[in-house]
Design an enzyme around this catalytic site. Structure first.
Site, mmCIF file in Angstrom:
data_model
loop_
_atom_site.group_PDB
_atom_site.id
_atom_site.type_symbol
_atom_site.label_atom_id
_atom_site.label_comp_id
_atom_site.label_asym_id
_atom_site.label_seq_id
_atom_site.Cartn_x
_atom_site.Cartn_y
_atom_site.Cartn_z
ATOM 1 C CG ASN A 278 -4.725 -7.595 -0.214
ATOM 2 O OD1 ASN A 278 -4.997 -7.441 1.102
ATOM 3 N ND2 ASN A 278 -4.729 -8.282 -0.544
ATOM 4 C CG ASP B 236 -17.657 2.129 6.320
ATOM 5 O OD1 ASP B 236 -16.703 3.214 6.309
ATOM 6 O OD2 ASP B 236 -16.462 0.912 7.062
ATOM 7 C CG ASP C 148 -10.568 1.289 12.123
ATOM 8 O OD1 ASP C 148 -9.836 1.544 12.631
ATOM 9 O OD2 ASP C 148 -11.249 1.630 11.787
ATOM 10 C CD GLN D 61 -5.610 -16.130 2.998
ATOM 11 O OE1 GLN D 61 -4.745 -15.442 3.438
ATOM 12 N NE2 GLN D 61 -6.153 -14.915 2.036
#
Length: 415
Positions: A200, A88, A369, A358
């Site tokens: 996000n 990643d 995952d 948040q």
């Protein structure tokens, strides 16, 4: 790399996404219509909080009639994972950068030619974190971390003969995962851009070497012996675009030997454009994971006649199953809302999560995952569904407060 924000798993694959050959399924033959018989219930009176996200459901106190099974001993090789190993490249970007490459928030896609320049550009323009991952490997890493027994897990996939491949191998083995990579020199090790934007994430995977996994590697005596040694198997749906034959081979072995085979819907595009492979795999699946977007897409593509996720879970649980000695379990996560669990088509419950503020959310990449990994860590020990969900919520909760699918050195979870 990571997984879908809500949960599935999930991650990346690279096969041409062509909607040309869509299979005409006989859904009515495959789905058990159980709406009028299904018991829907909430496992706890707690309600969801709008400000919540992934949480630990340790407060879940459902009065279940299930008898508690004796805990299973976890030994080397108990859990087998097979999937797409990816490195990643995780970076925080503005919304305009997503638009530049035609990417969407909370989505996972395979890289097209237009995305190829992005990977070097990320390295040149942004602070990038390098994290060993891929949907299946992320789940296996988390499970290994929570189980704590050295080499209790095995991971199989394809990498390149390069530095990134060495990093993937080292990072997994540091945690205790046993790896059995197919190493080739035709393609470099796969990478995934994990772009974080306003809490996000958008995932764009260039599978490269991961896309070259060859079933011949699985058939080798030394690799197949790892399959035979295991009792539990997990494969994210992304691997359907790479080696469907390998998935079916492991699924058949599990069904014929009374072992547990698990998969993940993983991404909406798989439900749409690889539905033939999905339908071929599903009969072998004992436990199916997915998030709300993936489940809704599956329901639409297969004309299930409802967008009520409780009913979708019921219908998925009632889909044709080869090993009929036990019901299929379907787990659908919904981000900050309760997790839906169907234990067979007639028993569907919701498990409330514990909110995460948040401001405490750092990175949702890999949360789905991690959720799966937490579930698997308890499952292989013979824990109940409720305890498996507790482990899943704990892991998802923990990962959203980290950068990427990473975790502290010591696991403090107690069921």
């Amino acid at each position: 790399m990571g997984a879908v924000i809500s949960s599935s798993e999930e991650e990346e694959e690279e096969e041409e996404i062509s909607s040309e050959e869509e299979i005409e399924e006989k859904k009515s033959d495959n789905i058990e219509e159980s709406d009028s018989y299904t018991s829907y219930s909430e496992s706890s009176s707690s309600s969801d909080d709008d400000g919540s996200f992934f949480g630990d459901s340790t407060g879940d106190e459902s009065s279940e009639s299930e008898t508690e099974s004796e805990l299973d001993e976890v030994v080397e090789g108990t859990l087998f994972g097979m999937g797409n190993p990816l490195l990643d490249l995780s970076a925080s970007v503005a919304e305009g950068y997503l638009k530049k490459y035609d990417l969407k928030a909370n989505d996972a896609i395979l890289a097209e030619e237009k995305h190829k320049p992005m990977y070097q550009e990320l390295v040149d323009l942004f602070p990038v974190d390098y994290i060993a991952g891929g949907a299946t490997l992320n789940a296996i890493k988390v499970a290994q971390w929570m189980i704590g027994v050295p080499r209790a897990t095995t991971f199989v996939g394809c990498i390149g003969q390069d530095k990134f491949g060495e990093i993937l191998k080292e990072k997994a083995e540091e945690i205790g995962v046993r790896t059995a990579y197919y190493i080739q020199n035709k393609e470099p090790t796969g990478t995934c851009a994990a772009l974080l934007c306003n809490y996000n994430r958008s995932l764009c995977a260039n599978l490269a070497a991961a896309n070259l996994y060859d079933k011949d590697h699985l058939d080798r005596k030394e690799t197949w012996s790892l399959v035979e040694q295991a009792k539990y198997y997990y494969i994210a749906g992304f691997f359907m675009t790479v080696s469907q034959d390998s998935i079916i081979a492991v699924g058949k072995h599990a069904a014929e030997n009374g072992k547990t085979f698990m998969m993940n819907l993983s991404a909406p595009f798989l439900c749409e454009f690889f539905k033939d492979n999905q339908v071929a795999s599903l009969p072998y699946v004992d436990i199916l994971f997915g998030n709300e977007t993936e489940a809704a897409t599956f329901a639409r593509v297969h004309d299930l006649g409802t967008d009520d996720l409780m009913k979708v879970a019921s219908k998925l649980a009632g889909w044709t199953k080869i090993n009929s000695t036990r019901p299929r379990i379907v787990v659908i996560t919904q981000g900050h809302e309760s997790t839906i669990v169907a234990n067979g088509p007639h028993d569907v419950k919701k498990f409330p999560i514990i909110p995460v503020k948040q401001e405490d959310i750092i990175d949702t990449n890999g949360a789905g995952d991690a959720f799966v990994g937490g579930y698997l860590s308890q499952l292989v020990q013979g824990k109940s569904i409720e305890e498996c969900i507790q482990g899943a919520h704990f892991a998802g909760n923990m990962v959203v407060q980290q950068h990427g699918c990473t975790f502290p050195e010591k696991c403090i979870f107690e069921s």
